[in-house]
Design a protein around this motif. Structure first.
Motif, mmCIF file in Angstrom:
data_model
loop_
_atom_site.group_PDB
_atom_site.id
_atom_site.type_symbol
_atom_site.label_atom_id
_atom_site.label_comp_id
_atom_site.label_asym_id
_atom_site.label_seq_id
_atom_site.Cartn_x
_atom_site.Cartn_y
_atom_site.Cartn_z
ATOM 1 N N ASN A 284 30.808 42.212 41.295
ATOM 2 C CA ASN A 284 31.229 41.767 42.398
ATOM 3 C C ASN A 284 29.937 42.274 43.480
ATOM 4 O OD1 ASN A 284 33.353 41.495 44.873
ATOM 5 N ND2 ASN A 284 32.691 43.090 45.131
ATOM 6 N N ILE A 285 29.206 43.301 43.745
ATOM 7 C CA ILE A 285 28.105 43.528 43.844
ATOM 8 C C ILE A 285 27.593 42.382 43.385
ATOM 9 C CG2 ILE A 285 26.186 45.158 44.098
ATOM 10 C CD1 ILE A 285 28.011 47.404 43.704
ATOM 11 N N SER A 286 26.852 42.224 42.663
ATOM 12 C CA SER A 286 25.746 40.693 42.089
ATOM 13 C C SER A 286 25.815 39.399 43.342
ATOM 14 C CB SER A 286 26.713 40.782 40.682
ATOM 15 O OG SER A 286 26.217 41.626 40.131
ATOM 16 N N ALA A 287 27.661 38.664 42.998
ATOM 17 C CA ALA A 287 27.978 37.822 43.697
ATOM 18 C C ALA A 287 27.228 38.100 45.456
ATOM 19 C CB ALA A 287 29.333 37.696 43.895
ATOM 20 N N SER B 24 31.225 34.999 48.643
ATOM 21 C CA SER B 24 32.145 35.743 48.869
ATOM 22 C C SER B 24 33.020 35.538 47.441
ATOM 23 C CB SER B 24 33.282 35.281 49.408
ATOM 24 O OG SER B 24 32.915 35.809 51.409
ATOM 25 N N THR B 25 33.607 36.715 47.474
ATOM 26 C CA THR B 25 34.183 37.413 45.831
ATOM 27 C C THR B 25 36.090 36.774 45.626
ATOM 28 O OG1 THR B 25 34.288 39.380 46.398
ATOM 29 C CG2 THR B 25 32.858 38.971 44.598
ATOM 30 N N TRP B 26 36.756 36.104 45.183
ATOM 31 C CA TRP B 26 38.361 36.377 44.641
ATOM 32 C C TRP B 26 38.497 36.009 43.635
ATOM 33 C CZ3 TRP B 26 39.811 30.442 45.375
ATOM 34 C CH2 TRP B 26 41.057 29.870 44.589
ATOM 35 N N VAL C 69 45.730 46.936 45.346
ATOM 36 C CA VAL C 69 45.206 48.420 46.059
ATOM 37 C C VAL C 69 43.871 47.962 45.108
ATOM 38 C CG1 VAL C 69 45.206 50.798 45.656
ATOM 39 C CG2 VAL C 69 47.574 49.442 46.846
ATOM 40 N N LEU C 70 44.000 48.395 43.897
ATOM 41 C CA LEU C 70 42.464 48.324 42.716
ATOM 42 C C LEU C 70 41.433 46.845 43.576
ATOM 43 C CD1 LEU C 70 43.651 49.341 39.322
ATOM 44 C CD2 LEU C 70 42.543 50.581 41.285
ATOM 45 N N ALA C 71 42.210 45.887 43.869
ATOM 46 C CA ALA C 71 40.943 44.674 43.889
ATOM 47 C C ALA C 71 40.927 44.908 45.521
ATOM 48 C CB ALA C 71 42.199 43.382 44.367
ATOM 49 N N LYS D 13 36.372 46.444 46.757
ATOM 50 C CA LYS D 13 36.153 45.694 47.834
ATOM 51 C C LYS D 13 35.741 44.176 47.743
ATOM 52 C CE LYS D 13 33.544 49.536 49.675
ATOM 53 N NZ LYS D 13 34.528 50.006 50.670
ATOM 54 N N ILE D 14 37.139 43.391 46.886
ATOM 55 C CA ILE D 14 36.810 41.576 46.984
ATOM 56 C C ILE D 14 37.659 41.265 47.771
ATOM 57 C CG2 ILE D 14 37.969 40.035 45.375
ATOM 58 C CD1 ILE D 14 38.092 41.857 42.906
ATOM 59 N N ASN D 15 36.962 40.284 47.972
ATOM 60 C CA ASN D 15 36.853 39.619 49.676
ATOM 61 C C ASN D 15 37.950 39.202 49.890
ATOM 62 O OD1 ASN D 15 33.321 38.638 48.935
ATOM 63 N ND2 ASN D 15 34.299 40.367 50.976
ATOM 64 N N TYR D 16 38.823 38.329 49.232
ATOM 65 C CA TYR D 16 39.639 37.755 48.333
ATOM 66 C C TYR D 16 40.942 37.725 47.358
ATOM 67 C CZ TYR D 16 37.629 35.313 52.229
ATOM 68 O OH TYR D 16 37.301 33.969 53.250
ATOM 69 N N ARG D 17 42.232 38.351 47.898
ATOM 70 C CA ARG D 17 43.120 38.226 46.353
ATOM 71 C C ARG D 17 44.770 37.460 46.659
ATOM 72 N NH1 ARG D 17 43.024 42.017 50.239
ATOM 73 N NH2 ARG D 17 45.400 41.856 50.165
ATOM 74 N N SER D 18 45.046 36.822 45.746
ATOM 75 C CA SER D 18 46.094 35.519 44.956
ATOM 76 C C SER D 18 46.988 36.395 44.056
ATOM 77 C CB SER D 18 45.220 34.886 45.498
ATOM 78 O OG SER D 18 44.883 34.581 44.481
ATOM 79 N N GLY D 19 47.937 35.992 44.365
ATOM 80 C CA GLY D 19 48.826 36.137 42.536
ATOM 81 C C GLY D 19 49.843 36.213 43.518
#
Length: 464
Positions: free
Chosen positions: A419-422, A428-430, A441-443, A447-453
């Protein structure tokens, strides 16, 4: 131990030798006998006849030797049946009974040839053939027809239906899926189907390759074998021509905004969905994948221009590099200017593309006209990480394996580093496929920018 293919090869050579020698032998005996019966026969006529017979014999032998090159029934390397002979055997062997066709593939043959040399690759092939023959011989199948179709792909024919032979496949994979041959790692995969629904050899081979592809992509469907390839091709091409497309989307939640991940299926004449694992390999074979991806791009751009939503669409890297596709993408944005900066073109690639400068310029052109660029399967596909350092990328999506194991500490540590590398590379990260509150909550903590599921929001249909 002598295997079935070797026995057939020897018997074929014996018959071929008889075909070569017997006619000349019989002709010689008959000619000499007739000559002796003639009262005016002389030594000169006998010598003349001998030379004529010898010339005819030499010509006939050379003719048959030349013909024998076209009548080979086994592969010279592995001594398995050639594809042409195997196809004839398929149609003649238990013509009116159900047969099971099994494909066994050496998945890493290409890397073996590159790393250890072609000679060792040939050695692995021969040892694999020996292993297959010995395995089935110990299971009571002594006459096993086996064909090396191409590369590291072997086809085996068995009696009976798939249900009767599926246990053999499971036992074979349990024992030989990952083995060592002369200290070389060999990875095998295996699929099978019977001739209940599909009778033609070519169609069965096509379906076996599709099953093999689906297994590797983990997209196998239970109804995949029941569809005739000819009927599937007809349905897919008609749906593509009529633009009969089903579109669904899943909301992706971000720190400041949201967008939608899109999913597509074609619709046949009966209103049934055709899954991507069915039609994508078919469209690739027919050279129609660009036409399909132009259709989905046109559909999403028109939707985005109407509802002001942002969408992510998965494309093949080869299509993005196609100049005709870029022209279509440019024309669509000119036709729907409200869709600018609202579409993410997401892609991944298994093979590293060598012309990086040209590819980078092409992706820059997409960004310049109003598209965003995303990379898929980050963290598991090595090429995605290589491309991240080469291209200007707007967003990356982690491979689904990280979402499934996000509760494990080691995966969290790797996710944190990736995540830091990206972020340092400007992307941005997803992360998708989140299935619980804890994983969500863990995502966020990572500090991952986008979440789905499905936990956040399920896939919903947009239009048909």
């Amino acid at each position: 131990m002598t295997f079935y293919t070797q026995q057939k090869e020897r018997s074929h050579r014996f018959v071929l030798a008889l075909r070569m020698g017997l006619p000349i032998f019989l002709l010689s005996i008959v000619s000499v006998f007739l000559l002796i019966l003639q009262p005016e026969a002389s030594l000169t006529s006998f010598i003349f006849l001998t030379f004529i017979l010898l010339a005819m014999g030499v010509y006939y032998l050379f003719f048959l030797i030349n013909q024998s090159a076209y009548e080979t029934i086994t592969d010279p390397l592995t001594h398995t049946f050639t594809n042409d002979y195997f196809e004839k055997l398929f149609y003649s062997w238990y013509r009116h009974k159900i047969r099971t066709i099994m494909m066994i593939s050496v998945d890493n043959l290409t890397s073996i040839n590159e790393q250890y040399g072609v000679k060792n690759g040939d050695l692995v092939l021969n040892e694999t053939i020996k292993t297959i023959n010995e395995f089935f011989f110990l299971k009571g199948i002594k006459n096993l027809p086996i064909c090396r179709y191409k590369g590291g792909d072997m086809i085996v024919m068995l009696r009976g239906e798939k249900s009767e032979n599926s246990t053999l496949l499971e036992l074979f994979l349990a024992k030989y899926k990952n083995t060592l041959t002369k200290e070389i790692e060999v990875h095998l995969s295996c699929v099978l189907m019977d001739t209940k629904a599909i009778k033609k050899y070519e169609e069965i081979v096509i379906r076996l390759y599709e099953l093999l592809y689906a297994n590797k992509e983990k997209e196998n469907n239970p109804d995949m074998e029941s569809v005739s390839p000819a009927q599937l091709e007809k349905s897919v091409l008609k749906a593509l021509e009529m633009k009969k497309l089903s579109i669904a989307a899943q909301k992706v939640f971000g720190d400041r905004d949201v967008f939608y991940e899109t999913h597509f299926k074609l619709i046949d004449d009966n209103g049934n969905f055709i899954h991507q694992s069915h039609f994508v390999p078919l469209l690739n074979r027919l050279g129609k994948i660009r036409q399909y991806e132009e259709l989905i791009l046109e559909s999403i751009i028109s939707l985005s221009a109407q509802d002001d939503k942002k969408y992510a669409i998965i494309f093949s890297a080869a299509t993005l590099r196609n100049g005709l596709f870029f022209n279509t993408a440019l024309e669509l944005l000119q036709q729907f200017p409200k869709a600018k900066n609202k579409l993410i073109l997401l892609f991944d690639e298994k093979e590293y593309f060598p012309q990086m400068k040209r590819f980078s310029e092409q992706l820059g052109q997409y960004r310049a006209v109003g598209y965003k660029i995303g990379l898929d399967k980050y963290g598991s596909n090595h090429n995605t990480m290589m491309y991240l350092k080469e291209f200007h990328i707007d967003i990356i999506r982690f491979d689904s394996v990280y979402a499934r194991h996000i509760n494990e500490e080691n995966y969290q540590n790797i996710l944190h580093g990736l995540n830091i590398s990206a972020h340092l590379c400007g992307a941005s990260t997803w992360i998708g496929t989140l299935e619980s509150e804890q994983s969500d909550v863990l995502a966020q903590q990572l500090k991952i920018n986008y979440r789905s599921g499905n936990y956040l929001e399920k896939v919903i249909p947009l239009s048909e």
